[in-house]
Design an enzyme around this catalytic site. Structure first.
Site, mmCIF file in Angstrom:
data_model
loop_
_atom_site.group_PDB
_atom_site.id
_atom_site.type_symbol
_atom_site.label_atom_id
_atom_site.label_comp_id
_atom_site.label_asym_id
_atom_site.label_seq_id
_atom_site.Cartn_x
_atom_site.Cartn_y
_atom_site.Cartn_z
ATOM 1 N N HIS A 373 0.795 -1.230 0.000
ATOM 2 C CA HIS A 373 0.000 0.000 0.000
ATOM 3 C C HIS A 373 0.824 1.275 0.000
ATOM 4 C CE1 HIS A 373 -4.022 -1.770 0.838
ATOM 5 N NE2 HIS A 373 -3.308 -2.713 1.395
ATOM 6 N N LYS A 564 -8.247 14.243 4.344
ATOM 7 C CA LYS A 564 -7.367 13.068 4.340
ATOM 8 C C LYS A 564 -6.335 13.287 5.436
ATOM 9 C CE LYS A 564 -6.297 14.115 -0.035
ATOM 10 N NZ LYS A 564 -6.273 12.911 -0.847
ATOM 11 N N ARG A 565 -5.520 12.258 5.735
ATOM 12 C CA ARG A 565 -4.447 12.478 6.696
ATOM 13 C C ARG A 565 -3.602 13.675 6.259
ATOM 14 N NH1 ARG A 565 -3.824 8.620 10.999
ATOM 15 N NH2 ARG A 565 -1.850 9.628 11.403
ATOM 16 N N LYS A 570 0.889 14.683 0.603
ATOM 17 C CA LYS A 570 -0.480 14.973 0.153
ATOM 18 C C LYS A 570 -0.669 16.467 -0.134
ATOM 19 C CE LYS A 570 -2.351 11.044 2.809
ATOM 20 N NZ LYS A 570 -3.044 10.157 1.870
ATOM 21 N N THR A 672 -8.512 6.634 -1.990
ATOM 22 C CA THR A 672 -9.871 6.098 -2.083
ATOM 23 C C THR A 672 -10.882 7.213 -1.840
ATOM 24 O OG1 THR A 672 -9.507 5.356 0.186
ATOM 25 C CG2 THR A 672 -9.448 3.681 -1.522
ATOM 26 N N LYS A 676 -14.642 8.421 -3.570
ATOM 27 C CA LYS A 676 -15.886 8.765 -2.864
ATOM 28 C C LYS A 676 -16.403 10.126 -3.331
ATOM 29 C CE LYS A 676 -13.927 6.133 0.869
ATOM 30 N NZ LYS A 676 -13.013 6.218 2.042
#
Ligand code: NBG
Length: 843
Positions: A373, A564-565, A570, A672, A676
């Site tokens: 992952h 998100k985290r 990111k 993911t 969504k």
């Protein structure tokens, strides 16, 4: 009702108060549970009592399916998927179970007749936060799909007493609070103390010769911990299947160590007990440095050993022999956290059950498959050899043996290439010796997969390239997916109703049917309905944001969302830089034509990850200034919603206009959340990273806002090693942004607070924020222009939803089933509610 009452045990006598799905039965059951389980009557009951009463009545209705599924699998000896994961981020159960049992509307009506609001009752549930983020939530989506596709499945994991920490903001900074999710009781789990197992730790090993003259090994552990399973049913959507999530809790072997007690050492005895129970006390936030490592390896081994012993028990219970283990079970290793299962299964087969090495190895390899992952080097698990040997001496011996045999094969393939052998070894001999868990997982598995096309390619060409060269047939891609039951039916009921109206109700099980929306993108009436739904969802979210943060968001503004985290890769900071630039533009030119936007952020930072916490500080600092500035606040709003979790996700995804997926290309394995959002009609602004690439291909390049360097361009930038400052030189806007941050405007005059962040951005930024800044700002300009054209935006939004069918986790799971696990659906017939079917099947 009972034709042969003498055959029934009371527990199996099931009547409609326990199974009835009509409104009257639900009302009766609700009051019955309130009285008999909670010991309350309506006038004195609290909302939590209501929640528990409803939860128990839903659980009753699950039990018939659950027991029927278990009975069927036992009778048929069904091949079963065992999904091993250190995290399952299930989210609140009540709403999801109501959806999957098709009881949502009836339950709402029944509660209404009792004068109660179902939404308020559902809001009582404290969600089990047994995961950090994407990886744990993926495991939960996969369990939902496995049950819906009627695949016999056991999810195995850890019953952490404290889940992921609860996040609050104090003066704009993250504060962590413990997550006591079990405080009010957990109506969804059933303890199974009768299936408790022993797990050993530490000590030493001893060679001996058995009666047949074979050399064997005995492990003399220093410590034994008991593993107690707690089962939670996982129902499929509108089918009879209910699978099991089995989470293990650590307990001391005896409540007191009597020897110690007798010597008067009462405190040592109590200490030992606490030590054992500590093992499953708390979930570790990821992205953490070394600290706390020993307990973590202990946790991993604990749940893996429990799971494998449990599988062997089931195998024997079904009168299958041990050499059938791999035909009975397909085990998936969700990342390397459970990779210790490879030597543990070998140990169980050889040491405990007397099997020969070769036979045991064939079974092991045929059983395991491994999903990777992450490509981030710091997230690839390695355990120091000394720690490993201290905690698991026998496993270290087995790993050495596995490694020797494996490296012999490598040596034959690459004659004389010692470097190649050293690179592939499970044991890293450079520096402080360590065990490379990803190598262990690769060697012990017959299948290895990444979670999006680009990620799998990068695994094959970088991180695992040697393993790919050796056994390319083991590798495949399985792009992630998400369950439309939780992420559309439950979270976005109005959209679900529109889809039911337009497509019929089957779409939630066959998400490709969303394609049927495509022609409607050109229908003005349909677009108006579509916009209404989004507007309603935005109002609802705005209401919640106001309640929690006190900040008012205008539902007519563009909802631009990044949840998100918090992590440098990111790039939440890229988003913030652009917000500051917009703010600056409005300040300098109050007439600037900038459509109103609400920027929403949410996400947790690992407690020890200082840079991520600083990014939160920057977001909240900017939010403070912008939201209070009379010149700007009617046009820009910045909100950080604390404590992002599944429940908040359910509120946010349906209300987003724009989804921020702006990671540095090559760094986000899949994502993911991106799925969504898009399923719920948000447009994406994103880089060519992870599953963004596949989402863009699916929805069409014209319905996706793309910007930024590609993964190979990023790689080239990194190799060139140029200074990021060069991207600032010719960008006056960016210079002003940096200047504003430095001025202390966003930090109450503290000019130094954000220096570490700016330093890394300007000097040596592995995440290449400045390199992508200009392209990002320009792309955001396009977003703003298109957003003004409501019809075009609605059209693009509809086409996003219409073309996202492929990202259902049902599709991902079908691929795993067909290509890796080789399992097929097993239909479940509901056993008679009088329990006779169960009794017969037990005989
Ligand atoms: C995460 C990746 C995400 C991915 C999820 C699920 C870890 C270690 N990895 O990109 O960062 O979507 O896994 O596969 O949590």
């Amino acid at each position: 009702m009972n034709t042969k009452p003498e055959m029934l045990s009371p527990a199996l006598a099931v009547d409609t108060i326990r199974t009835g799905l009509d409104k009257a039965s639900i009302k009766r059951a609700f009051l019955d549970h309130l009285f008999f389980l909670q010991g309350k009557f309506p006038t004195i009951a609290t909302f939590n009592d209501y929640y528990l009463a409803l939860a128990y009545l839903v659980r009753d209705r699950l039990l018939q399916r659950w027991v029927s599924s278990a009975t069927t699998y036992t009778r048929e000896g069904s091949r079963t998927v065992a999904y091993l994961s250190a995290e399952f981020l299930m989210g609140p159960h009540l709403g999801n179970n109501l959806v999957n049992l098709d009881m949502l509307d009836t339950a709402r009506a029944a509660m209404q007749e009792l004068g109660l609001d179902l939404e308020k009752i559902m809001a009582q549930e404290v969600e089990p936060g047994l995961g950090n983020g994407g990886l744990g939530r993926l495991a939960a989506c996969y369990l939902d799909s496995l049950a819906t596709l009627e695949i016999p499945t056991l999810g195995y994991g850890i019953r952490y007493e404290y889940g992921i920490f609860h996040q609050e903001l104090h003066n704009g900074a993250q504060v962590e609070l413990s997550d006591m999710w079990l405080r009010n009781g957990n109506p969804w789990e059933i303890a199974r103390p009768e299936w408790t197992v022993e797990v050993r730790f530490g000590g030493h090993t001893e060679r001996y010769t058995d009666e047949q003259g074979r050399s064997r090994v005995r492990w003399h552990p220093e410590r034994i911990v008991m593993g107690v399973p707690y089962d939670t049913p996982v129902p499929g959507y509108r089918c009879n299947t209910a699978n099991t999530l089995r989470l293990w809790s650590a307990a001391a072997p005896e409540s007191f160590d009597f020897a110690a007690f007798n010597e008067g050492d009462y405190y040592r005895a109590v200490d030992d007990k606490i030590l054992s129970e500590n093992l499953t006390k708390v979930l570790y936030p990821n992205d953490e440095p070394e600290q706390g490592k020993q307990l973590r390896l202990g946790q991993q081994y604990f749940f893996v050993s429990c799971a494998l012993q449990d599988m062997i028990r089931i195998l024997f219970r079904q009168r299958l022999s041990l050499d059938r283990f791999h035909s009975k079970f397909a085990i998936q290793l969700n990342d390397t956290h459970p990779a210790i299962a490879v030597p543990e299964l070998m140990r169980l087969l050889i040491d405990e059950h007397g099997m020969e090495w070769e036979a045991a190895w064939d079974i092991t390899e045929a059983t395991f498959a491994y999903t990777n992952h992450t490509l981030l080097p710091e997230a690839l698990e390695c355990w120091s050899l000394s720690l490993f040997g201290h905690l698991l001496p026998r496993h270290l011996e087995i790993i050495y043996e596995i490694n020797e045999r494996f490296l012999d094969k490598v040596r034959i393939r690459y004659l004389g290439d010692a470097e190649q052998v050293a690179r592939m070894s499970i044991i890293d001999d450079t520096g402080e010796q360590s065990v490379r868990m990803a190598h262990l997982a690769c060697v012990g598995s017959h299948a290895i997969n990444g979670v999006a096309n680009l990620h799998t390619q990068l695994l094959e060409s970088n991180v695992l390239k040697d393993f790919y060269a050796l056994s390319p047939e083991k590798f495949s891609n399985k792009t992630n997916g998400v369950t439309p039951r939780r992420w559309i039916v439950l979270s976005n009921p109005r959209l679900a109703a529109l889809l039911n109206d337009t497509l019929g109700e089957r779409w939630a099980k066959d998400l490709d049917m969303l394609r049927g929306l495509e022609p409607l993108a050109d229908d003005a009436d349909f677009r108006a309905r579509w916009r209404d739904i989004k507007h309603h969802n935005k109002q609802k979210l705005a209401h919640h944001l106001r309640k929690v943060t006190g900040i008012a968001a205008d539902p007519d503004s563009l909802f631009d969302v990044q949840v998100k985290r918090i992590h440098e890769y990111k790039r939440q900071h890229l988003n913030v830089l652009h917000i500051i630039a917009l703010y600056n533009r409005i300040r300098q030119d109050p007439g600037a034509d900038i459509p109103p936007r609400t920027f929403l952020f949410a996400g947790k930072a690992a407690p020890g990850y200082h840079m991520a916490k600083l990014i939160i500080r920057l977001i909240t600092g900017v939010s403070d200034i912008i939201n209070r500035d009379p010149l700007v606040r009617s046009r820009l709003k910045v909100i950080f919603l604390p404590n992002f979790n599944v429940s908040n996700g359910q509120r946010i995804y349906p209300a987003a206009d724009l989804s921020e997926q702006i990671s540095t290309a090559g760094m986000e394995a899949s994502g993911t959340g991106n799925m969504k959002f898009s399923m719920n009609g948000a447009l994406t602004i994103g880089t060519l990273d992870g599953a963004n690439i596949e989402i863009r291909e699916a929805v069409g390049a014209e319905n996706f806002f793309l910007f930024g360097h590609t993964a190979s361009e990023i790689q080239a930038l990194a190799q060139e090693g140029g200074s990021p400052a060069s991207f600032v030189e010719d960008n006056a806007g960016l210079q002003e942004v940096i200047h504003l941050i430095r001025s202390g405007l966003f930090s109450h005059g503290d000019c130094d607070l954000f220096e570490p962040l700016l330093d890394s951005l300007l000097e040596n930024d592995p995440f290449h924020v400045f390199a992508d800044y200009a392209a990002y700002a320009e792309c955001q300009q396009q977003v703003a222009e298109i957003y003004r054209d409501v019809e075009t935006w609605a059209r693009m939004s509809i086409l996003n939803t219409a073309r996202m069918g492929w990202f259902s986790s049902d599709r991902s799971i079908r691929e795993y089933c067909d290509n890796i696990w080789k399992v097929s659906p097993v239909g479940v017939k509901l056993e008679g509610s009088d329990g006779l079917g169960f009794l017969q099947s037990l005989q």
